[in-house]
Motif scaffolding. Structure first.
Motif: not given
Length: 92
Positions: A29-34, A52-59
């Protein structure tokens, strides 16, 4: 980014393999909102693997690549174990 795209493709392919070739359930699951990416492998109600990878776009790109490689390696190891068990069952 091409390396990460390749890793995403490998994760998706492995996840699909689990669904088709085993009695394991998988989800990606790639959740753009979260801003998160989640991979899970289950057998019945038992979780065998989750990441789980949080803050995906900011990594950091290098750290994200490292995490994705770890996910691919873990899924490959699980698949190898499943294939080995299937072969043992067929030869028994």
């Amino acid at each position: 980014m091409e390396t990460n795209l390749s890793l995403f493709n490998q994760i998706n392919s492995l996840s699909y393999w689990f669904l088709l070739e085993s009695n394991y359930k998988s989800s990606v699951v790639l959740d753009a909102e979260k801003d998160s990416y989640f991979v899970s492998i289950k057998k019945g109600n038992k979780h065998l693997y989750t990441h789980h990878i949080s803050h995906f776009s900011k990594k950091n790109k290098n750290f994200l690549k490292f995490e994705l490689i770890a996910v691919v390696n873990s899924l490959l190891h699980i698949r190898e174990t499943v294939v080995h068990r299937q072969q043992q069952q067929q030869s028994a």
